[in-house]
Design an enzyme around this catalytic site. Sequence first.
Site, PDB file in Angstrom:
ATOM      1  CB  SER A   6      -0.956  -0.059   1.200  1.00 31.92           C
ATOM      2  OG  SER A   6      -1.938   0.929   1.125  1.00 31.92           O
TER       3      SER A   6
ATOM      4  CG  ASP B 223      -6.337  -2.458  -3.965  1.00 30.55           C
ATOM      5  OD1 ASP B 223      -6.989  -1.871  -3.090  1.00 30.55           O
ATOM      6  OD2 ASP B 223      -5.115  -2.635  -3.891  1.00 30.55           O
TER       7      ASP B 223
ATOM      8  CG  HIS C 206      -5.385  -2.630   0.132  1.00 31.92           C
ATOM      9  ND1 HIS C 206      -4.779  -1.987  -0.923  1.00 31.92           N
ATOM     10  CD2 HIS C 206      -4.875  -2.048   1.260  1.00 31.92           C
ATOM     11  CE1 HIS C 206      -3.947  -1.068  -0.469  1.00 31.92           C
ATOM     12  NE2 HIS C 206      -3.986  -1.093   0.855  1.00 31.92           N
TER      13      HIS C 206
END
Length: 500
Positions: free
Chosen positions: A206, A424, A453
């Site tokens: 991320s 996502d 995710h």
Amino acid sequence: MKRLAALAAAVCAAASIATALPATAVAAEPITWGPCTDPTLVAAGGECGYLTVPLDYDHPSGKKIQLAVGRIRHKVPDAQYQGVMLTNPGGPGGSGLYLAARGGKLPNHAGDAYDWIGFDPRGVGTSKPALSCDPTYADYNRPNYLPLTPQLEQTWLQRSRNYAQDCAKNNDPDLLQHMKTVDTVRDMDSIRAALGAQQVNFYGYSYGTYLGQVYGTLFPHRVRRMVLDSTVDPRNVFYQANLNQDLGFDRNLGIWFGWVAKYDSVYHLGTTAEAVQRVFDEQLAKITAQPAGGVIGPDEWLDVFLQAGYYQLRWPTLGDAFAKFVNQGDWQTMKSLFEAFGGYGDDNGYAVYLAVQCTDVQWPTNWNKWRADNWRTFTQAPYFTWLNAWYNAPCVYWPAKAGKPVNVDGRGVDSVLMIDETLDAATPYEGSLEVRKRFPGAVLIGEPGGTSHAITPRGNACVDDKIADYLLTGALPARKPGNRADVTCDPLPQPVPTGT
């Protein structure tokens, strides 16, 4: 949300940016290793310590801060050792110490050849000092996220202003001024230097993928191998990225409604996505008028169900809580989930999130723009738009000066493996395609239709085996022409609830 302000066009090429920064970190003190207190690291036989680094790398003899670092040593003979694997879980604001144990989750013992290094970035967790602004800010009985009246809007704006002022009051202003991504990237290079490594490998999730992008831009010669899971779009840091997220999270909530309907025999909430959504909306209206148990109002409700957009593995937990709430009047389970998912009491993570995002780039300071952009987005994403807007609104008043984002350029990095699921929500798939363009040495594994995710490795052999092969040998799948994934893997099957 792990929220990602349109990328300012950089006037410098990557090479000129790199030369404006030190080619290597300042001389780093050694890390004194000792026992860990994190349960994950204790169980894995890890060792922990602190690294002292400059608060401001432009003034290396000035104030110092300490980064908490964890390590799991390689398990292969030294002749087979492949170096340091630095990790970051994202956020910004996520504690990363525990990620030192992530190598043990890879198949074929692929992680055993590395020293896995987790760390709490500056301001985070057990690093010193740790940011905190107002630990009660996300407590119960907050105003409704949806600003249907001018009074509600003004109440939230005042709350946002107060939080920013509390951050200024309760933290070192010099630390707030040096919480940018580039500061953490320099910290990463200090960790490398302290470990005596000429190069590092990196595994980022991320927002951690953005750290990897910037590190690869500023210190390309220090990158050996890099895995990026769920990639931030560098064009959109960070205001526009949050508006983009809203659309993805509402879409994924709708997908979850359909999943709940598929298992109506378990949940008894409706046999179609539309029917389940009606029940969801009815409950949301009820608790808006009267919070359940005096604590579960619309904000807590949406904070919990935001998780449906992040991780399919949490779908059964959310379905169970939803069904108990509707069919049994059980609000206590919802309260437990609200507290467990970090919406409550996680002031450090939230403070760091804002300290980074609000200063990496200048956010709009005219609230009229926020209002117009968010109401426009609301027409397509009515559940989570205003949740996300108020989460980020302290950036309007942030007390530290913003900088300009690095122009991400990965031409100097030879080898990157990227993974992303195409639905996502937190880091939309378009970001992975953009970063693939900027890193000619990158190969992208796409998972069509997946909504989760940043969760590798998670038992998907098609994905995990390719990560393991890459870390073992450095071999990447062939890169294909065009703006697309180079390899596709089916995402993990949607979960099946117990009781079917």
